[in-house]
Design an enzyme around this catalytic site. Sequence first.
Site: not given
Lengths: 597, 597
Positions: B437-439
């Site tokens: 997550y968060e890229g």
Amino acid sequence: MPYRSPVADILFSLRSVANLPGMIDQGLAGELDWDAVKSIVAEAGRFATEEIAPLNRVGDLAGARYENGAVTTPPGFADVYTRWAEAGWNGVSAPAKFGGMGLPHLVNVACTEIWNGAAMAFALCPLLTEGAIGALKAHGSRELTEVYLPPMVSGRWTGTMNLTEPQAGSDLNAVRTRAERAEDGSYRLFGQKIFITYGEHDMAENIVHLVLARLPGAPAGTRGLSLFLAPKFLVNAEGSVGERNDLRCAGIEHKLGIHGSPTCVMVYGDNDGAKAWLIGEENRGLAAMFVMMNAARLAVGTQGVAIGDRAYQQALTYARERRQGRAGKGGDAMSPIIEHPDVQRMLMTMKANVHAARGICHLTGASLDLASHARTEDERTAAANRAALLTPIAKAFSTDIGDEATSIGVQVHGGMGYIEETGAAQHMRDSRIAAIYEGANGIHALDLVQRKLPLAGGETVKREIAGVREVAGAVADRGSARFGSTAERLFEAVDVLEETTHTMMRWLERDQHPALAGASQYLRLFGLALGGACLAKAGLAAEALAADWDDESELGRVGLARFFAEKLTTAAPGLARAIASGSAPLEPYEAILAESA
Amino acid sequence: MPYRSPVADILFSLRSVANLPGMIDQGLAGELDWDAVKSIVAEAGRFATEEIAPLNRVGDLAGARYENGAVTTPPGFADVYTRWAEAGWNGVSAPAKFGGMGLPHLVNVACTEIWNGAAMAFALCPLLTEGAIGALKAHGSRELTEVYLPPMVSGRWTGTMNLTEPQAGSDLNAVRTRAERAEDGSYRLFGQKIFITYGEHDMAENIVHLVLARLPGAPAGTRGLSLFLAPKFLVNAEGSVGERNDLRCAGIEHKLGIHGSPTCVMVYGDNDGAKAWLIGEENRGLAAMFVMMNAARLAVGTQGVAIGDRAYQQALTYARERRQGRAGKGGDAMSPIIEHPDVQRMLMTMKANVHAARGICHLTGASLDLASHARTEDERTAAANRAALLTPIAKAFSTDIGDEATSIGVQVHGGMGYIEETGAAQHMRDSRIAAIYEGANGIHALDLVQRKLPLAGGETVKREIAGVREVAGAVADRGSARFGSTAERLFEAVDVLEETTHTMMRWLERDQHPALAGASQYLRLFGLALGGACLAKAGLAAEALAADWDDESELGRVGLARFFAEKLTTAAPGLARAIASGSAPLEPYEAILAESA
């Protein structure tokens, strides 16, 4: 695309890496011919793809259930197991004398991969039975083998392996389960075993437990262990299943993965003791158990390959379908993520590692076959030594690869990989046990360094290294541009492997500490060099197909070898450098690991 | 020993790696003094250890529950959250103007690690709120900030980040959620968002959703995205919570880990549309969202450190208690497994990597502080660029480390590690999201290479490399035998990092493909060199303590730096070599990844 057993890849490896056709041609595989191998592996793949694979998710969701001493396996497990056994698959490597097919180890390794790729939790049951068959066949009395082997080979009865106790995991010295001699020549067992795979279940008529225990007055340590056979149901004179033995399953574990496979706490001798029969000699139990453990180690390595391949297939399918970003192939439309170089890197890493590990498992299987069937005693001994050398690598490298591949598989799926319904996470959870059971991988690294490097005065490892060098030479001789720098990277890896091996052997002669400190990194280094050679052999075979038969369909294997050599084998010199630093960096471990106030 | 927040290690890193005391002395941290930092971090550690840590297992077992649009968090979550917020912890980095403590980023990074190490699933809620506060503060109108920031800073209301849609994960070009202008200057939202962390829950009075959506006629792609604020409950004129907005949680995901954290499907505008207010300008939503995303990226990196440390502590405790085998320290008794070199290697690998990653996160936090508070514009710009360069490394390296450490933690426990009750497996499951997550980490590698290397004409990365070289030089100058070959290995790593950086920048000017192909390995290489420098800085500080104050209690940090340099940084040249092979090995990817017939 749904999961499909990797039949073509397995056959290609059996042929080009392990040279099974060559062994057949030399008459080392009995009456078996290559076409038969192809049919068997293809049929195993069909059965696994169609019948077993659908159990994988069901097994994870439903899990094995425990109630009042009984274990219920997930829906479908018992039915498919029965049909699988009835088709004869349980006896692939067992001798014809007991109803088996008597096929080479190599074919068995191929089939083991196929069952485990389809549903690891399901395939664990026959994996344990196979180990028990091996130990019983090698060390059991004629009476025991005649009674127990036929139903175990047919799969009507299953087998287990009872080593671990709460205080005795990797260290069997600490086994406390007690055996007493009975007047009729049998024995009675008292004690508790843990982590017993399929120790209780509802898939077979009887369960044959092989149990390590200690006789009164036995020497301390492992030299006081004896191996016993204790069936769940006692067997009547005519071979039918009789009354219940004094043993029971007291519970099953709640595990990270392989939910479909019951991991049992087994209690022996609540009352008068579990009736048991000695396998082999008293106090020689470990030797008998080792037969089982060695077979199981290769099988567990094969599980790493199997689940890695399954994760790879799923990630590949997703990467072809999922569209995100623009990979620069023109247009405004989102690209399938497979067009992004970093995703290609992930998928190729999975595939290359899995194929490398498969090659190592196949070389190990081939060595086991040659150990039994090679023409001369010298050849058989050399092959047995080679199998001994390769087994820890096959086990530990392949299962590490399994963990890495399944984790990358999650990553390729992005956020969807973290959602259980996707299935990618299950592979990661299932895979994680393989680096732990059958001896944690660190133990295999020690085994490789301490027991296997010295084999035949160092000749065994020397030959193995020469073999890798030979492959690198063949790639260099071939001079094909498709291989890129494969030969250079492989030479580099084998050079540092050789040098590090010498260092290790020097260390072994004195203080063992630096050798132990570097053992795990050494095993990895060995796996990289040997795995690279396996891929290169497959690549060379693919080039030959193209050159000799104008068949370019397998040329991707050249690229796979090149990718592995140029992107992954490159880690070899760094590992060698790390090992060379010896144990000095570990020595102040108490200070290093101390908590700060 | 039960889990304890690593207060001493965090403080040592803030001091010796990030030089927070130096920043304080230069007056860059307002009225804060170092003693206050120590008290704050210690008190955070006490609260986390005593109150939050016990929620970790409960959260995993009970999980968040969904029913009819409502989410119930695990027992204890809401209570502890309330007390935590009442103690003021939600406002650590928020400006005093809105009720926050206005502390430096660095202190916030320290606290973020502490909350997440105690219970990652719990700490995710304020992590998202903090991101929302940041975006609102930077881009929200005066009216919006005055209404929303005080209750968000106090923690009475929480925040979320709504980017992802089924077809738009990493690629926000594909966002389809629709916004319409209302007559009163507000907007109405219609659409579905997925993977919304704490999108619905029972811990706070209101939930403030920050939502990316597209206005009618907006340009295609990310340049047509606007950022909106849509509260769960509309806010009355006097700031109290009013009627329910037209948005709802339609379900939560069944995930591999962080079970306590509800991952929501959010539906906006079932009826007349969810009332929403614009943050910043129309079609400039991504810029506003980036504030939030950058803060969140560093926070997620910190999660990797946090959970890696928790796994390490548990493995260390187990390794000291569990006895197996004889490590050769005399006697027949079984040794604690910590005496086996391979176990030492595993524990040191966990600890060294975690401390290295923590150092990188702290350097990033320090750069953010300098970007705000350094004396000159040039210094602030350089610091902002440094923070931009380091953020993808802090995020991706640290979360990879989190996965590796938690997996090794399972391995140290052997069979017990695979049993869920042990808790080691939970860390591995929880950790696994952070690399996604968060890229996803692969995206951060591309960000590092494509966007961050060219910063300030390459000057930013050049300085960073010079900094690593300076540390290597300081170790060499020190000439302490305790460092072993740390300086040599660090010089080697920084040499190849420099060379590879030049190669990357040459590639970027032409065909980007080889740079993209090597991005992930490059990020790892950078992490090894920079992480090694962080550990060496800590080691130098420990040596200084011993030399100047006769305090040898921290000398284990020298050994940790040495272990990392001699056993792990050694991977650097191999990574460089792999990157140097460019994209040629990837080019035939279709053939390489093709299935065999």
